[in-house]
Every structure is written in structure tokens, then in C-alpha cells.
Scaffold this motif. Structure first.
Motif, PDB file in Angstrom:
ATOM      1  N   SER A  70      44.889  41.579  33.519  1.00 48.00           N
ATOM      2  CA  SER A  70      43.765  40.280  32.778  1.00 48.00           C
ATOM      3  C   SER A  70      42.938  39.034  33.347  1.00 48.00           C
ATOM      4  N   ASN A  71      43.673  39.704  34.630  1.00 45.58           N
ATOM      5  CA  ASN A  71      42.498  38.449  35.317  1.00 45.58           C
ATOM      6  C   ASN A  71      42.396  36.899  35.203  1.00 45.58           C
ATOM      7  N   ASP A  72      43.744  36.314  34.820  1.00 45.25           N
ATOM      8  CA  ASP A  72      43.987  34.986  34.696  1.00 45.25           C
ATOM      9  C   ASP A  72      43.818  35.323  33.230  1.00 45.25           C
ATOM     10  N   ARG A  73      43.866  35.881  32.192  1.00 45.79           N
ATOM     11  CA  ARG A  73      43.970  35.458  31.059  1.00 45.79           C
ATOM     12  C   ARG A  73      44.870  35.486  30.133  1.00 45.79           C
ATOM     13  N   TYR A  74      45.942  36.396  30.892  1.00 44.59           N
ATOM     14  CA  TYR A  74      47.249  35.613  30.629  1.00 44.59           C
ATOM     15  C   TYR A  74      48.246  35.642  31.947  1.00 44.59           C
ATOM     16  N   PRO A  92      37.035  46.855  38.809  1.00 44.52           N
ATOM     17  CA  PRO A  92      35.746  47.395  39.777  1.00 44.52           C
ATOM     18  C   PRO A  92      36.564  47.949  41.197  1.00 44.52           C
ATOM     19  N   THR A  93      35.505  48.915  41.595  1.00 50.95           N
ATOM     20  CA  THR A  93      36.249  49.259  42.330  1.00 50.95           C
ATOM     21  C   THR A  93      36.285  48.924  43.664  1.00 50.95           C
ATOM     22  N   ARG A  94      35.966  47.452  43.920  1.00 55.08           N
ATOM     23  CA  ARG A  94      36.292  46.488  45.395  1.00 55.08           C
ATOM     24  C   ARG A  94      36.159  45.280  44.227  1.00 55.08           C
ATOM     25  N   ALA A  95      36.471  44.539  45.475  1.00 56.62           N
ATOM     26  CA  ALA A  95      36.861  42.951  44.773  1.00 56.62           C
ATOM     27  C   ALA A  95      34.793  42.221  44.077  1.00 56.62           C
ATOM     28  N   SER A  96      34.735  41.633  43.471  1.00 50.07           N
ATOM     29  CA  SER A  96      33.885  41.373  42.997  1.00 50.07           C
ATOM     30  C   SER A  96      34.039  39.422  42.787  1.00 50.07           C
ATOM     31  N   LYS A  97      32.628  38.638  42.530  1.00 47.03           N
ATOM     32  CA  LYS A  97      33.299  37.760  42.184  1.00 47.03           C
ATOM     33  C   LYS A  97      33.594  37.189  41.396  1.00 47.03           C
ATOM     34  N   ASP A  98      33.318  38.359  40.193  1.00 53.80           N
ATOM     35  CA  ASP A  98      34.623  38.165  38.897  1.00 53.80           C
ATOM     36  C   ASP A  98      35.671  38.392  38.859  1.00 53.80           C
ATOM     37  N   ILE A 142      41.495  35.131  45.292  1.00 54.57           N
ATOM     38  CA  ILE A 142      40.603  35.715  46.185  1.00 54.57           C
ATOM     39  C   ILE A 142      39.979  33.815  46.068  1.00 54.57           C
ATOM     40  N   ASN A 143      39.022  33.664  46.731  1.00 54.23           N
ATOM     41  CA  ASN A 143      38.915  32.205  47.283  1.00 54.23           C
ATOM     42  C   ASN A 143      37.267  32.529  47.396  1.00 54.23           C
ATOM     43  N   HIS A 144      36.652  32.229  45.992  1.00 51.36           N
ATOM     44  CA  HIS A 144      34.619  33.012  45.575  1.00 51.36           C
ATOM     45  C   HIS A 144      34.445  31.397  45.886  1.00 51.36           C
ATOM     46  N   SER A 145      34.886  30.366  47.032  1.00 52.01           N
ATOM     47  CA  SER A 145      34.029  29.117  47.905  1.00 52.01           C
ATOM     48  C   SER A 145      33.021  29.731  48.147  1.00 52.01           C
ATOM     49  N   HIS A 146      33.253  31.253  48.607  1.00 47.26           N
ATOM     50  CA  HIS A 146      32.989  31.047  50.114  1.00 47.26           C
ATOM     51  C   HIS A 146      31.760  32.414  49.812  1.00 47.26           C
ATOM     52  N   LEU A 147      31.869  32.944  48.504  1.00 47.77           N
ATOM     53  CA  LEU A 147      30.713  33.284  47.981  1.00 47.77           C
ATOM     54  C   LEU A 147      28.895  32.912  47.379  1.00 47.77           C
TER      55      LEU A 147
END
Length: 139
Positions: A53-57, A94-100, A134-139
Motif C-alpha cells: 500500500s506504499n505506507d497507506r496502511y 513498478p518494475t524497479r523502484a521509482s521516486k513514487d 528508500i531515502n528520497h532525499s538524494h533523488l
């Protein structure tokens, strides 16, 4: 002295009577008793649902209290995928990790192996689902 084991699970349906289940409220910073409703199930959303759920739950930290005055009936059912199953955010597939994505993809086997090592090894810390964030601070 009371002892508690604080846990999260993959996916679990719990039926507990009397109301001895407690979940930790991040907002209130304390454990709150879960009162069972007649003719219903208590469903404990687990770690993989949190990823799907991408942290929704969120997988709750929970505990079950002992009560020497009342008998308790618990019937947990754990549902697990095959060890080769890739666990990914299902909202975008996603087929690989994305920024979402909040979590990088991993296999159930990798998660279980690392959790087992943390449970029974002298690693100093127990493996949690947050280890795959995933740490998105570097994206």
C-alpha cells in the motif's frame, strides 16, 4: 512484572477474546486496547501490506496481555507468499523502484531470512520493514 513481546507480522487475522489485544498508537504514544466486536474479525495488517500500500496502511506494533482471571481464545492465521515472490508497491506496479515508491523491491525469502537472522542471531537489532525504505532525499 509483566513481559511483552512487541511484534509486527506479514499478514494476520486474529480472533482474540477477551479483549487482550493492544496496538501502539503513534499519535497518542501509548498502547490502546482493541475491543472485539461481536460477529466480526480483527485483522492485523502486516508488513507486506504496508509495502504493497506504499505506507497507506501500517503494520501495527501490538501485544497481547495475559489475564489470569479469564480464559483467552486466539486463532491466528498467517498468510505468506512463496520465498521467490517480489514484494513491491502495488499502487504503481513498478518494475524497479521509482521516486513514487516508499520501499525498494525485495523478495519474501530475503525478508524472512533477514528477520530470522535478527530474531535468532546476535545482530544487535531486529530487522524491520523500514530497513527497505528508500531515502528520497538524494533523488
Amino acid at each position: 512484572m509483566m513481559m511483552y513481546i512487541l511484534v509486527t507480522h506479514f499478514q494476520c487475522i486474529l480472533m482474540i477474546d477477551p479483549s487482550s489485544l493492544q496496538v501502539y498508537s503513534r499519535r497518542h504514544r501509548k498502547f490502546i486496547r482493541v475491543i472485539p466486536r461481536p460477529n466480526s474479525f480483527t485483522i492485523n495488517i502486516g508488513d507486506m501490506m504496508q509495502v504493497w500500500s506504499n505506507d497507506r496502511y501500517r503494520s501495527p506494533i501490538h501485544r497481547v496481555l495475559a489475564n489470569n482471571q479469564l480464559r483467552r481464545f486466539s486463532a491466528p492465521y498467517f498468510l505468506n507468499p512463496s520465498y521467490g515472490s517480489v514484494i513491491i508497491n502495488q499502487s504503481k506496479l513498478p518494475t524497479r523502484a521509482s521516486k513514487d515508491s516508499v520501499y525498494k523491491p525485495f523478495t519474501w525469502g530475503e525478508f524472512r531470512r533477514r528477520r530470522f537472522e535478527g530474531d535468532f542471531g546476535d545482530c544487535g537489532t531486529e530487522i524491520q520493514i523500514s530497513d527497505w525504505k528508500i531515502n528520497h532525499s538524494h533523488l
